[in-house]
Every structure is written in structure tokens, then in C-alpha cells.
Design an enzyme around this catalytic site. Structure first.
Site, PDB file in Angstrom:
ATOM      1  N   HIS A   1      65.714 -32.398 -13.801  1.00  0.00           N
ATOM      2  CA  HIS A   1      65.257 -31.575 -12.671  1.00  0.00           C
ATOM      3  C   HIS A   1      66.324 -31.556 -11.579  1.00  0.00           C
ATOM      4  O   HIS A   1      66.647 -30.492 -11.032  1.00  0.00           O
ATOM      5  CB  HIS A   1      63.945 -32.150 -12.142  1.00  0.00           C
ATOM      6  CG  HIS A   1      63.420 -31.474 -10.921  1.00  0.00           C
ATOM      7  ND1 HIS A   1      62.421 -30.524 -10.953  1.00  0.00           N
ATOM      8  CD2 HIS A   1      63.743 -31.606  -9.607  1.00  0.00           C
ATOM      9  CE1 HIS A   1      62.156 -30.111  -9.729  1.00  0.00           C
ATOM     10  NE2 HIS A   1      62.950 -30.753  -8.889  1.00  0.00           N
ATOM     11  N   GLU A   2      66.869 -32.720 -11.263  1.00  0.00           N
ATOM     12  CA  GLU A   2      67.882 -32.799 -10.210  1.00  0.00           C
ATOM     13  C   GLU A   2      69.184 -32.125 -10.633  1.00  0.00           C
ATOM     14  O   GLU A   2      69.826 -31.428  -9.838  1.00  0.00           O
ATOM     15  CB  GLU A   2      68.133 -34.265  -9.840  1.00  0.00           C
ATOM     16  CG  GLU A   2      66.918 -34.997  -9.319  1.00  0.00           C
ATOM     17  CD  GLU A   2      66.267 -34.310  -8.136  1.00  0.00           C
ATOM     18  OE1 GLU A   2      66.963 -33.586  -7.395  1.00  0.00           O
ATOM     19  OE2 GLU A   2      65.055 -34.492  -7.955  1.00  0.00           O
TER      20      GLU A   2
ATOM     21  N   GLU B   1      61.811 -25.216  -6.569  1.00  0.00           N
ATOM     22  CA  GLU B   1      61.247 -26.329  -7.337  1.00  0.00           C
ATOM     23  C   GLU B   1      60.716 -25.857  -8.681  1.00  0.00           C
ATOM     24  O   GLU B   1      60.896 -26.529  -9.708  1.00  0.00           O
ATOM     25  CB  GLU B   1      60.144 -27.019  -6.531  1.00  0.00           C
ATOM     26  CG  GLU B   1      60.645 -27.846  -5.374  1.00  0.00           C
ATOM     27  CD  GLU B   1      61.668 -28.879  -5.809  1.00  0.00           C
ATOM     28  OE1 GLU B   1      61.413 -29.607  -6.790  1.00  0.00           O
ATOM     29  OE2 GLU B   1      62.739 -28.947  -5.183  1.00  0.00           O
TER      30      GLU B   1
ATOM     31  N   HIS C   1      68.849 -28.508 -10.101  1.00  0.00           N
ATOM     32  CA  HIS C   1      69.075 -28.109  -8.709  1.00  0.00           C
ATOM     33  C   HIS C   1      70.565 -27.868  -8.469  1.00  0.00           C
ATOM     34  O   HIS C   1      70.955 -26.887  -7.823  1.00  0.00           O
ATOM     35  CB  HIS C   1      68.581 -29.198  -7.754  1.00  0.00           C
ATOM     36  CG  HIS C   1      67.142 -29.087  -7.375  1.00  0.00           C
ATOM     37  ND1 HIS C   1      66.592 -27.946  -6.832  1.00  0.00           N
ATOM     38  CD2 HIS C   1      66.128 -29.997  -7.440  1.00  0.00           C
ATOM     39  CE1 HIS C   1      65.305 -28.148  -6.582  1.00  0.00           C
ATOM     40  NE2 HIS C   1      65.002 -29.371  -6.950  1.00  0.00           N
TER      41      HIS C   1
END
Length: 293
Positions: A148-149, A225, A152
Site C-alpha cells: 500500500h505504501e 487511499e 503511494h
């Protein structure tokens, strides 16, 4: 992953306030006063854009340094144990899959299940996880959070945020100076130049409008997100990301992260002042979005 946005916004607002006061003391605001009576709107717009984007870009440039110092994150240069080795290798593999440069990998001390990513660009980033995440999540769940990071970073969210914040800053500064001008003229009857009322009113209006403008930035954050969740599902697998979000629902504790960096974390708990100011969508909505994709 709720640290990134509050860190960026608070740093940004602090820089704007500092620059505004400094430029006022240096007399730069005088260029906004044409012939001593009316605002020069062209000069004001240029001034607002330079100051607004300047503050935003400085915040972006400082983001890694600020995050490290505010969380006490320790970068892993050489892994000292199997957990650190797994962490670095997982991020390395995910970064390669996402097509980005290898980020710095760090751990910070916190009982929360949390992680964040920040940095100026896709090839100069930082990914950090809490000790709580490493202790409370299994490796499949932790892998999904890391993905997930990394997503980003790959999506360029920090740069996009900086540009959006720059636009928001520009309008906040522009409108606050107009409000200060109106109050100075209509209430305090200043006829030549700008008096102290203009300066004080402008600063107050800038702070109030800045808080309201945060709604725009928070909306952007919530949309990003969902996209980062989808990116994690592609890199690590949808089931792992859903499991990670479920773990957050079960294990969530009040965050011990500094408020200034809470918006770059993963937890996404409900805000006490309403959804408009939430940096993350509710966890259940994120799970539903993944399951329906």
C-alpha cells in the site's frame, strides 16, 4: 498510514505563516497596494501563487526529514535481524514490481499498527513501519501494508498533494489579503496604505481559510487511499490487503503518532470533527471497494 497528510499540511501552514510574517516585516506586502489606496490584484495573485506554491514545495522537500524526526524513525542501513532483513527485501521486491527506485526503509517505535511513505519523488522516498505493526500483523498482512505504501510512492501521491496544496494555498492567501483589505478600509477607515488591522485580519483569515481548505486536501487523500489499496492488491494480492484492513478493525488502538503526521498512516479511523476532515475512508468502505473490484 495516517501520517503523511497532517505532516505535510501542518508543515505547509507553518511555512506559510513564517513566510507571511517575514515578507510583511520586509515590506514586500507594499507591492499589493497600488497608489496607496486599492489592492493591485495582478500583483496580489502573483504574490499569492509564489508564496503558496513555495510553501507547498518546501514542505515536500522537507517531508522525509520531517517524518524521520517527528517519529524517531531509524533507517535500516544494514539489517540486524531476520525481521529487518525481510522488511528490506519485501520493499525492494515491491519497489521493483512498481517500477520505482528503492526507498529508504525505517522502523519507528509505536504500539500502533501503522506505516507511512513520504518523499519528493518516486525514486527518493521513505517507507517506515511501526514496531506495533511488526508485532501484531502476520507477514502476509504486513506485506500488504508495505505494498500500500509503495503504491503511494509509485502513484506520485506526495507530488500531486503538493500541487493541490499549492493551488489551495494560493487562493487562501489571495482571499485572506482581500478580506484584510476590506476590513482595513471599511471598519478601520484606513485611507492610505495598509494599517495594522490589515496585517492582523489577513493572518487570522489565512488561518481560518486554511483550516476550511483542508477539506479539499482531505477529500483528495481519501480518493488516493482507495487507489493505493488497489495498488496493494495488484502487488501483494487482494486477499492479503483485505486481511490487513480486517486486522486493523480488530486491533486498532488510539494512535500514538504525532498528530502532525497522522494523515500518512493506514488506520483510517473516524475523525471526531466529521468525515469532511478524515484523511482516510472508513475501513469497511475500503474493504468493500476491494471486494467489489
Amino acid at each position: 498510514m495516517m501520517k503523511r497528510i497532517f505532516l505535510f499540511i501542518v508543515t505547509n501552514l507553518a511555512i506559510l505563516l513564517m513566510l507571511s510574517i517575514t515578507l510583511r516585516l520586509l515590506g514586500v506586502d507594499r507591492i499589493l497596494d497600488a497608489e496607496g489606496s486599492e489592492l493591485n490584484f495582478n500583483a496580489l495573485l502573483v504574490f499569492s501563487a509564489v508564496l503558496g506554491f513555495g510553501g507547498s514545495l518546501i514542505s515536500l522537500a522537507m517531508s522525509k526529514w520531517s517524518a524521520k524526526h517527528m517519529t524517531g524513525a531509524m533507517v535500516i542501513d544494514v539489517p540486524s535481524n531476520s525481521t529487518e532483513g525481510w522488511l528490506v527485501e519485501t520493499v525492494r521486491r515491491q519497489a521493483k514490481a512498481a517500477g520505482i527506485g528503492m526507498p529508504e526503509v525505517a522502523i519507528y517505535d509505536s504500539p500502533d499498527i501503522n506505516a507511512f511513505a513520504t518523499g519528493m519523488n518516486r525514486n527518493n522516498a521513505l517507507v517506515a513501519v511501526s514496531t506495533g505493526l511488526l508485532q501484531k500483523m502476520n507477514r502476509d498482512e504486513a506485506e500488504a501494508v508495505l505494498a500500500h505504501e509503495v503504491s503511494h510512492v509509485a502513484n506520485g501521491d506526495m507530488v500531486t498533494l503538493a500541487l493541490i496544496q499549492g493551488v489551495v494555498n494560493t487562493f487562501v492567501i489571495f482571499l485572506s489579503r482581500i478580506i484584510g483589505h476590506i476590513v482595513d478600509r471599511a471598519v478601520f477607515k484606513s485611507e492610505e496604505g495598509h494599517g495594522p488591522a490589515y496585517f492582523v485580519t489577513s493572518l487570522i483569515a489565512q488561518m481560518v481559510l486554511g483550516i476550511l481548505a483542508t477539506i479539499i486536501v482531505m477529500w483528495f487523500s481519501r480518493q488516493r487511499e482507495f487507489r493505493a489499496d488497489a495498488g496493494s492488491a495488484q502487488i501483494s494480492g487482494r486477499n492479503k490487503m483485505v486481511a490487513a484492513l480486517r486486522r486493523l478493525q480488530q486491533e486498532y488502538e488510539p494512535s500514538h503518532l504525532p498528530d502532525k503526521i497522522a494523515a500518512f498512516g493506514i488506520s483510517g479511523q473516524k475523525s471526531q470533527i466529521g468525515r469532511l476532515f478524515m484523511s482516510h475512508p472508513p475501513l469497511e468502505e475500503r474493504i468493500q471497494a476491494l471486494q467489489s473490484a
